[in-house]
Write an enzyme that holds these catalytic residues in place. Sequence first.
Site, PDB file in Angstrom:
ATOM      1  N   LEU A 241       0.878  -1.174   0.000  1.00  0.00           N
ATOM      2  CA  LEU A 241       0.000   0.000   0.000  1.00  0.00           C
ATOM      3  C   LEU A 241       0.916   1.226   0.000  1.00  0.00           C
ATOM      4  CD1 LEU A 241      -3.013   0.362  -0.031  1.00  0.00           C
ATOM      5  CD2 LEU A 241      -3.053   0.081   2.445  1.00  0.00           C
ATOM      6  N   HIS A 242       1.380   1.597  -1.204  1.00  0.00           N
ATOM      7  CA  HIS A 242       2.450   2.600  -1.302  1.00  0.00           C
ATOM      8  C   HIS A 242       2.076   3.982  -0.745  1.00  0.00           C
ATOM      9  CE1 HIS A 242       4.436  -0.125  -4.183  1.00  0.00           C
ATOM     10  NE2 HIS A 242       3.281  -0.212  -4.824  1.00  0.00           N
ATOM     11  N   ASP A 243       1.119   4.634  -1.417  1.00  0.00           N
ATOM     12  CA  ASP A 243       0.913   6.067  -1.186  1.00  0.00           C
ATOM     13  C   ASP A 243       0.416   6.445   0.217  1.00  0.00           C
ATOM     14  OD1 ASP A 243       1.813   6.539  -3.753  1.00  0.00           O
ATOM     15  OD2 ASP A 243      -0.192   6.619  -4.623  1.00  0.00           O
TER      16      ASP A 243
END
Length: 313
Positions: A241-243
């Site tokens: 879940l990068h951002d």
Amino acid sequence: MVRKIIIDTDPGQDDAVAILLALASPEEIEVLGVTAVAGNVPLHLTQRNARMVCELAGRSDMKVFAGCDRPMVRPLVTAEHVHGQTGLDGPVLPEPTMPLQDKHAVDFIIETLRAEEAGAVTLCVLGPLTNIAMAFQMAPDVVEKVQEIVLMGGAYFEVGNITPAAEFNIYVDPQAAAVVFASGVPIVVMPLDVTHKVLVTKARANAFRDLGNTCGPVVAEMTDFFERFDMEKYGSDGGPLHDPCVTAYLLKPELFTGRQINVEIEVASELTLGMTVADWWRVSDRAPNATFMGDVDADGFFDLLNERLARLP
Ligand code: BDR
Ligand code: CA
């Protein structure tokens, strides 16, 4: 103190979760506007998706602006193979009814920074850095007004996800990234080294599903869709879940650890274009220009995310 931010984004399921986390935290974060950029999908979809996410959060009053529809120099590269044709595949969401603002996102960024005190506004960047670099080039006077840039992009130990050497956000517009990293603004970087530790396992997706509101199950449907690609690629038991690491950092910086180092962007080599050349071991004499994160308390991150998402409709 409430921190004023502009969210610059190319939604993207993980961008969507990052925006929801910010909008769920009005005691700590005031979102002055959301600016869309071309990235994961073309601009007409990212600005639409940004409005859909604001409406999902019950914030149809939010100002959403469309920005640059292509990188500064190179042709646009998109990531439908990860995010689906709309960029926000997974849940079925209504078409947004809230308006798109008339003003160009770059003008909004410039005007907002000019109107605010120096050091009052943080830029949270979740996509290619085109809008930010354009603002800095068109109005160099606003650079010193920025409190901090917190961005998702780049990688060191994890190297590349779109090419063997480069992470997607930096690769799409390396010239823009180079402008930003040379700007002198304090920068906090959430690279793949961190975001690949924030994995949506089955249990974590189920926790979203069980939040008891509308947003929780929608987030689970987004992550279900988005993670299938990376789970196959990396063989992990959940997708990254990068951002949301960017907005989580604003709320709980102590979840993350990193190093104050020099980071340069490769803009010339065809082979390693968009690589973040991060001097993690401090072997060069180049001056530090960024806090490059390397680790995260993933359980603490998901506790924060669940607690905040539960506050949304
Ligand atoms: C980044 O690229 C996009 O696909 C994601 O939204 C994230 O911002 C990860 O490399
Ligand atoms: Ca993104």
